[in-house]
Design a protein around this motif. Structure first.
Motif, short mmCIF file in Angstrom:
data_model
loop_
_atom_site.label_atom_id
_atom_site.label_comp_id
_atom_site.label_asym_id
_atom_site.label_seq_id
_atom_site.Cartn_x
_atom_site.Cartn_y
_atom_site.Cartn_z
N TYR A 290 0.86 -1.18 0.00
CA TYR A 290 0.00 0.00 0.00
C TYR A 290 0.90 1.23 0.00
CZ TYR A 290 -3.97 2.63 2.17
OH TYR A 290 -4.99 3.49 2.49
N ILE B 228 1.29 4.86 -0.09
CA ILE B 228 0.68 6.18 0.05
C ILE B 228 1.73 7.20 0.52
CG2 ILE B 228 -1.19 7.50 1.15
CD1 ILE B 228 -2.14 5.07 -0.57
N THR B 229 2.42 6.87 1.62
CA THR B 229 3.33 7.83 2.27
C THR B 229 4.54 8.15 1.39
OG1 THR B 229 2.66 6.91 4.39
CG2 THR B 229 4.67 8.23 4.38
N GLY C 11 3.40 12.48 4.95
CA GLY C 11 2.90 11.30 5.66
C GLY C 11 1.49 11.58 6.15
N SER C 12 1.38 12.37 7.23
CA SER C 12 0.05 12.74 7.74
C SER C 12 -0.73 13.49 6.65
CB SER C 12 0.19 13.65 8.96
OG SER C 12 0.95 13.01 9.96
N PHE D 291 8.44 4.09 3.77
CA PHE D 291 7.84 3.29 4.86
C PHE D 291 6.78 2.32 4.33
CE2 PHE D 291 8.28 7.50 7.39
CZ PHE D 291 9.64 7.29 7.59
N ILE D 292 6.94 1.80 3.14
CA ILE D 292 5.88 0.96 2.56
C ILE D 292 6.10 -0.51 2.96
CG2 ILE D 292 4.61 0.35 0.46
CD1 ILE D 292 4.66 3.41 1.31
N THR D 293 5.13 -1.03 3.71
CA THR D 293 5.23 -2.38 4.25
C THR D 293 5.21 -3.41 3.12
OG1 THR D 293 4.11 -1.64 6.25
CG2 THR D 293 4.14 -4.02 5.85
N ILE E 14 4.98 0.96 16.14
CA ILE E 14 4.69 0.96 14.69
C ILE E 14 3.21 1.28 14.45
CG2 ILE E 14 4.64 -0.44 12.59
CD1 ILE E 14 7.04 -1.98 13.72
N ILE F 128 1.90 4.79 14.91
CA ILE F 128 2.19 5.75 13.82
C ILE F 128 1.55 5.31 12.50
CG2 ILE F 128 4.09 6.70 12.44
CD1 ILE F 128 5.79 6.51 15.07
N GLY G 144 -0.80 4.11 9.67
CA GLY G 144 -2.24 4.29 9.52
C GLY G 144 -2.72 5.62 10.09
N THR H 96 -1.08 8.96 12.89
CA THR H 96 -0.61 9.14 14.27
C THR H 96 -1.76 9.46 15.21
OG1 THR H 96 -0.29 11.50 13.97
CG2 THR H 96 1.58 10.09 13.40
N GLN I 180 -2.05 12.11 16.96
CA GLN I 180 -2.48 13.51 16.78
C GLN I 180 -3.49 13.61 15.64
OE1 GLN I 180 0.79 12.57 17.07
NE2 GLN I 180 1.33 13.51 19.02
N ASN J 219 -7.31 14.89 15.72
CA ASN J 219 -7.81 15.93 14.81
C ASN J 219 -9.13 15.51 14.19
OD1 ASN J 219 -5.54 17.44 15.26
ND2 ASN J 219 -4.63 17.13 13.24
C1 LIG Z 1 6.79 0.66 10.29
C2 LIG Z 1 5.91 1.53 9.46
C3 LIG Z 1 5.15 0.97 8.44
C4 LIG Z 1 4.39 1.79 7.61
N1 LIG Z 1 3.71 1.23 6.57
C5 LIG Z 1 3.13 2.04 5.64
C6 LIG Z 1 2.55 1.49 4.46
O1 LIG Z 1 2.51 0.27 4.27
N2 LIG Z 1 2.04 2.35 3.54
C7 LIG Z 1 2.06 3.70 3.71
O2 LIG Z 1 1.59 4.41 2.83
N3 LIG Z 1 2.58 4.26 4.84
C8 LIG Z 1 3.12 3.46 5.79
N4 LIG Z 1 3.68 4.01 6.93
C9 LIG Z 1 3.72 5.47 7.06
C10 LIG Z 1 2.82 6.03 8.16
O3 LIG Z 1 1.47 5.96 7.80
C11 LIG Z 1 3.30 7.48 8.40
O4 LIG Z 1 4.59 7.39 8.98
C12 LIG Z 1 2.37 8.27 9.28
O5 LIG Z 1 1.16 8.54 8.62
C13 LIG Z 1 3.00 9.60 9.75
O6 LIG Z 1 3.58 10.28 8.69
P1 LIG Z 1 5.08 10.88 8.85
O7 LIG Z 1 5.94 9.77 9.35
O8 LIG Z 1 5.44 11.51 7.57
O9 LIG Z 1 4.97 11.94 9.99
P2 LIG Z 1 4.58 13.49 9.81
O10 LIG Z 1 3.32 13.60 9.03
O11 LIG Z 1 5.77 14.23 9.33
O12 LIG Z 1 4.27 13.87 11.32
C14 LIG Z 1 5.31 14.15 12.26
C15 LIG Z 1 4.64 14.57 13.56
O13 LIG Z 1 3.83 15.74 13.33
C16 LIG Z 1 2.49 15.48 13.74
N5 LIG Z 1 1.55 16.15 12.85
C17 LIG Z 1 1.55 16.21 11.49
N6 LIG Z 1 0.48 16.89 11.05
C18 LIG Z 1 -0.21 17.27 12.14
C19 LIG Z 1 -1.43 17.98 12.36
N7 LIG Z 1 -2.17 18.43 11.34
N8 LIG Z 1 -1.85 18.18 13.63
C20 LIG Z 1 -1.12 17.70 14.68
N9 LIG Z 1 0.03 17.03 14.54
C21 LIG Z 1 0.47 16.80 13.30
C22 LIG Z 1 2.33 13.96 13.65
O14 LIG Z 1 1.27 13.50 14.47
C23 LIG Z 1 3.70 13.50 14.13
O15 LIG Z 1 3.72 13.54 15.53
C24 LIG Z 1 4.38 3.20 7.82
C25 LIG Z 1 5.12 3.75 8.88
C26 LIG Z 1 5.86 2.94 9.69
C27 LIG Z 1 6.67 3.58 10.80
#
Ligand SMILES: Cc1cc2nc3c(=O)[nH]c(=O)nc-3n(C[C@H](O)[C@H](O)[C@H](O)COP(=O)(O)OP(=O)(O)OC[C@H]3O[C@@H](n4cnc5c(N)ncnc54)[C@H](O)[C@@H]3O)c2cc1C
Length: 323
Positions: free
Chosen positions: A64, A66-67, A72-73, A97-99, A302, A305, A307, A309, A311, A315
Motif C-alpha cells: 500500500y 501512500i506515504t 505522511g500525515s 515506509f511501505i510495508t 509501529i 504511527i 495508519g 498518528t 495527533q 484531529n
Molecule cells: C513501520 C511503518 C510501516 C508503515 N507502513 C506504511 C505502508 O505500508 N504504507 C504507507 O503508505 N505508509 C506506511 N507508513 C507510514 C505512516 O502511515 C506514516 O509514517 C504516518 O502517517 C505519519 O507520517 P510521517 O511519518 O510523515 O509523519 P509526519 O506527518 O511528518 O508527522 C510528524 C509529527 O507531526 C504530527 N503532525 C503532522 N500533522 C499534524 C497535524 N495536522 N496536527 C497535529 N500534529 C500533526 C504527527 O502526528 C507527528 O507527531 C508506515 C510507517 C511505519 C513507521
C-alpha cells in the motif's frame, strides 16, 4: 473467499496478533486489507474478477504505497506523478515506509494525475506490478516489526497500463475519495491487531505476576502489582469494546468514521501502555530478548504511527465533534 463479516475479520486479526507473530499478522493484513478489501471496495468488475479469486487463494500479496518522504500525515500532498501517454501512465516519484513493498506482487500507489487540480482532487490509485521496469523497493532498518519489511520505493518511469487504474478509467482523479472509503476498515485492522498484542502482553504479565516470587510471595500479591494488572484488564476490556463496536457498525453499514479513529487511538495506546506496564512487572527480564515483552513494546510504536498518528486521530475526532 468464505464470505466472512468484518466482525470475523476483527476476531482473526486479534487472534493472530495474540499469538505474538508480527510477520504472520503483517502478511495476512497485506493480503486481506491492502489486496482484497481495496479491490472489493474500489476496483471495477474486471479487476474484481481478476484479483479477488487469486487473493482468496493466497496467490497474491499487495502493498500500500501512500506515504512519501515529504508527506505522511498530509498524504494528499503526494508528489509522485502519473502522466498519461496513450494507453498507459508513466509514474515517477518516491514512496517511504511501505510495508512489504519488496515482497508484494502489486503495490497500490497513490499518484497525482492532475497537477493543476486542488490537492485532494488530482489524485488516482494505481495497481502497480512490482516486477515493472523502473520499480525498486529497498528495505529500511527499523527498531521493531523485524519479521516484515518497511521499504523506500522508487518509481523511475514505471509504465502502468490504464487498465491498472484502481476503479477503472472513471476513477482517474478520484483516488482520494476511494482511499477515504477504506479507512474505517484499515483503522479496524490496526485496532484489532493492537488489541491482540495488548492481550498477549497482559497474558504474559499476569502469568509472570503469579509465578515470580519476591519477599516470600508472588509479586502479584503486592497491591502495587495487582492494581496495575487490574487497571490493565480494564483498559483491555475498553479497547476490545471499541474494536467490536466499530466492527459491528461497519458490518451494519452505519457511518463510523469517528468510531474508527477512536478505536484506532484507543487500541494502539492500550497496546503501548500495556507493554510499558508489563515491562515493570517483568523487572530486569523485560529487557532480555529471550522474553517477548521488550518486543511488544518496540512493535507497539509501529501501529501508533502507521495508519495515522495519535495527533491525526484526535484531529479527526475533534472535527467530527464540530471543532
Ligand atoms: C513501520 C511503518 C510501516 C508503515 N507502513 C506504511 C505502508 O505500508 N504504507 C504507507 O503508505 N505508509 C506506511 N507508513 C507510514 C505512516 O502511515 C506514516 O509514517 C504516518 O502517517 C505519519 O507520517 P510521517 O511519518 O510523515 O509523519 P509526519 O506527518 O511528518 O508527522 C510528524 C509529527 O507531526 C504530527 N503532525 C503532522 N500533522 C499534524 C497535524 N495536522 N496536527 C497535529 N500534529 C500533526 C504527527 O502526528 C507527528 O507527531 C508506515 C510507517 C511505519 C513507521
Amino acid at each position: 473467499g468464505m464470505g466472512g463479516s468484518i466482525i470475523d475479520y476483527a476476531v482473526v486479526c486479534e487472534e493472530i496478533a495474540r499469538s505474538g507473530c508480527w510477520g504472520l499478522a503483517s502478511y495476512f493484513n497485506s493480503v486481506i486489507m491492502y489486496g482484497a478489501d481495496m479491490i472489493l471496495h474500489c476496483g471495477n468488475e474486471e479487476q474484481k474478477q481478476y484479483y479477488l479469486p487469486k487473493l482468496a487463494k493466497g496467490e497474491l500479496l499487495f502493498a500500500y504505497g501512500i506515504t512519501e518522504p515529504d508527506s505522511g500525515s498530509d498524504a494528499a500532498a503526494a508528489k509522485t506523478m502519473a502522466v498519461e501517454q496513450g494507453d498507459h501512465f508513466v509514474l515517477n516519484g518516491t514512496k517511504i515506509f511501505i510495508t512489504l513493498a519488496d515482497k508484494a506482487d502489486y503495490t497500490i500507489t497513490l499518484a497525482r494525475t492532475d497537477k493543476d487540480a486542488p490537492k485532494h482532487k488530482g489524485l488516482s490509485l494505481f495497481i502497480v506490478g512490482t516486477k515493472s521496469s523502473g520499480y525498486t523497493a529497498r528495505p529500511l532498518k527499523k527498531m521493531g516489526g523485524f519479521t516484515d519489511t518497511t521499504c523506500e520505493v522508487v518509481y523511475d518511469n514505471v509504465i502502468v497500463p490504464k487498465t491498472h487504474v484502481l476503479g477503472g478509467p472513471e476513477a482517474i482523479n478520484f483516488g482520494w475519495p476511494l482511499l477515504l472509503s477504506t479507512l474505517e476498515t484499515e483503522h479496524l485492522e490496526v485496532a484489532a491487531n493492537s488489541l491482540g498484542y495488548a492481550q498477549a502482553a497482559f497474558d504474559d504479565a499476569l502469568a509472570y505476576a503469579k509465578e515470580r516470587y519476591a519477599f516470600g510471595q508472588p509479586i502479584g500479591k503486592f497491591q502495587a502489582i495487582s492494581h496495575m494488572l487490574a487497571e490493565m484488564a480494564v483498559d483491555l476490556n475498553l479497547a476490545r469494546l471499541s474494536v467490536y463496536q466499530l466492527a459491528w457498525l461497519r458490518d451494519a453499514g452505519k457511518p463510523c468514521f469517528k468510531e474508527a479513529c477512536m478505536s484506532k487511538l484507543a487500541a494502539t495506546e492500550c497496546w503501548t501502555n500495556m507493554a510499558h506496564r508489563a515491562m515493570q512487572i517483568f523487572g530486569g527480564y523485560s529487557l532480555m530478548y529471550e522474553y517477548d515483552i521488550q518486543r511488544y513494546l518496540r512493535d507497539s510504536y509501529i501501529l501508533l504511527i502507521g495508519g495515522g498518528t495519535r495527533q491525526i486521530q484526535k484531529n479527526m475526532i475533534a472535527k467530527a465533534l464540530g471543532l
